[in-house]
Design a protein around this motif. Structure first.
Motif, short mmCIF file in Angstrom:
data_model
loop_
_atom_site.label_atom_id
_atom_site.label_comp_id
_atom_site.label_asym_id
_atom_site.label_seq_id
_atom_site.Cartn_x
_atom_site.Cartn_y
_atom_site.Cartn_z
N MET A 146 13.46 5.11 -0.93
CA MET A 146 12.41 6.37 -1.43
C MET A 146 10.80 5.51 -1.11
SD MET A 146 13.79 5.51 -5.34
CE MET A 146 15.70 6.24 -6.04
N LEU A 147 9.69 6.55 -0.67
CA LEU A 147 8.43 6.15 -0.67
C LEU A 147 7.36 5.99 -1.87
CD1 LEU A 147 10.09 6.94 2.33
CD2 LEU A 147 7.24 7.39 2.53
N ASN A 148 7.23 5.63 -2.24
CA ASN A 148 6.10 5.61 -3.10
C ASN A 148 6.38 5.37 -5.33
OD1 ASN A 148 3.82 5.52 -1.58
ND2 ASN A 148 4.09 7.33 -1.07
N LYS A 184 0.78 -1.29 -0.05
CA LYS A 184 -0.20 0.15 -0.09
C LYS A 184 0.70 1.30 -0.51
CE LYS A 184 -4.35 -2.32 2.42
NZ LYS A 184 -3.35 -2.88 3.51
N ALA A 185 0.01 2.50 -0.29
CA ALA A 185 0.96 4.08 -0.26
C ALA A 185 1.22 4.37 1.30
CB ALA A 185 0.45 4.53 -0.69
N ALA A 186 2.59 4.55 0.25
CA ALA A 186 3.48 4.59 2.12
C ALA A 186 2.90 6.33 2.67
CB ALA A 186 4.92 5.18 1.76
N THR A 187 3.57 6.77 3.81
CA THR A 187 2.63 7.72 3.86
C THR A 187 3.69 8.52 5.25
OG1 THR A 187 2.11 7.90 6.20
CG2 THR A 187 -0.13 7.36 3.58
N ALA A 188 4.08 9.79 5.60
CA ALA A 188 4.45 10.43 5.73
C ALA A 188 4.97 9.68 7.85
CB ALA A 188 4.11 11.57 7.13
N ALA A 189 3.53 8.69 8.27
CA ALA A 189 3.49 8.20 8.89
C ALA A 189 4.52 6.78 9.43
CB ALA A 189 2.22 7.63 9.96
N ASP A 190 4.91 6.73 8.16
CA ASP A 190 5.30 5.30 7.94
C ASP A 190 7.14 5.35 8.17
OD1 ASP A 190 3.75 4.11 7.39
OD2 ASP A 190 3.29 4.18 5.34
N VAL A 246 12.73 7.60 -11.98
CA VAL A 246 11.78 7.57 -10.85
C VAL A 246 11.66 8.34 -10.11
CG1 VAL A 246 12.01 5.54 -8.54
CG2 VAL A 246 13.50 5.01 -10.89
N ALA A 247 10.36 8.51 -10.29
CA ALA A 247 9.73 9.72 -9.34
C ALA A 247 9.41 9.12 -7.99
CB ALA A 247 8.11 9.98 -10.19
N TRP A 248 10.06 9.70 -6.79
CA TRP A 248 9.28 8.81 -5.19
C TRP A 248 9.28 10.24 -4.88
CZ3 TRP A 248 13.70 9.97 -2.89
CH2 TRP A 248 15.08 10.30 -2.59
N GLN A 249 9.38 9.95 -3.13
CA GLN A 249 9.17 11.02 -2.32
C GLN A 249 9.91 10.95 -1.05
OE1 GLN A 249 4.86 10.35 -1.85
NE2 GLN A 249 3.85 11.63 -1.98
N ASP A 250 10.81 11.38 -0.62
CA ASP A 250 11.58 11.24 0.66
C ASP A 250 10.67 11.29 1.63
OD1 ASP A 250 10.77 14.35 1.47
OD2 ASP A 250 12.79 14.86 0.67
N THR A 251 11.27 10.98 3.34
CA THR A 251 10.75 10.98 4.18
C THR A 251 9.79 11.76 4.79
OG1 THR A 251 12.60 11.04 5.16
CG2 THR A 251 11.71 8.58 5.54
N GLU A 252 9.72 12.75 4.08
CA GLU A 252 9.37 14.46 5.02
C GLU A 252 8.31 14.66 3.54
OE1 GLU A 252 10.40 15.60 7.23
OE2 GLU A 252 11.66 14.47 6.68
N MET A 253 8.18 13.74 2.70
CA MET A 253 6.54 13.22 1.44
C MET A 253 6.85 14.66 0.54
SD MET A 253 5.67 10.46 2.86
CE MET A 253 4.22 10.78 1.39
N GLN A 254 8.67 15.25 0.05
CA GLN A 254 8.72 15.55 -0.32
C GLN A 254 8.99 14.83 -2.25
OE1 GLN A 254 9.14 19.72 -0.64
NE2 GLN A 254 8.13 18.85 0.82
N SER A 255 8.88 15.76 -2.95
CA SER A 255 8.49 14.78 -4.39
C SER A 255 9.98 14.84 -5.15
CB SER A 255 7.02 15.20 -5.92
OG SER A 255 6.53 14.84 -5.32
#
Ligand SMILES: [Zn+2]
Length: 136
Positions: A67-69, A17-23, A102-111
């Protein structure tokens, strides 16, 4: 925290499942576990430590990138290769791409967007397959 590796094919075959800042804690555990297994692994997906979230960690020289998502948004130069999964100790012949965007988000949810080539591109394609429940 270093976690135990999950080798259960039924668990690993399910989509993450999609990762969020809570992860964030999962992302850190993934890096810790990768660091403890660097003799065999160049990257890890969160389901390998029992968390079905779309997070991967890869080695980048002396650093680790989480890398998140991660999503492949561009690919070029297809080739056929034999690839082995260090977790399952199985290998097969499949198609990969020499270069991937690859498009991804860091742990601060920045693209973020990263272009990877060669072996690192292959590792990320392998790990994204894991997130999709695909095993080589
Ligand atoms: Zn694998």
């Amino acid at each position: 925290m270093v976690r135990e590796l999950i080798r259960d094919a039924a668990f690993l075959s399910r989509k993450s499942k999609a990762a969020t800042a809570a992860d964030k804690a999962i992302a850190q555990d993934l890096v810790d576990t990768l660091q403890a297994n660097m003799d065999r692994f160049f990257g890890m997906s969160a389901n390998m430590i029992g968390e079905r979230k779309r997070i991967i960690a890869i080695c980048n020289g002396p650093f680790f990138v989480t890398m998140l998502n991660p999503k492949i948004t561009g690919k070029a130069r297809k080739y056929q290769t034999d690839e082995a999964c260090p977790l399952l100790e199985e290998s097969c012949s499949l198609e990969r791409y020499e270069t991937v965007t690859v498009a991804w988000q860091d742990t601060e949810m920045q693209s973020r967007v990263t272009i990877l080539e060669g072996f690192q591109a292959q590792v990320v394609q392998h790990l994204i397959d894991h997130l999709d429940g695909k095993l080589v």
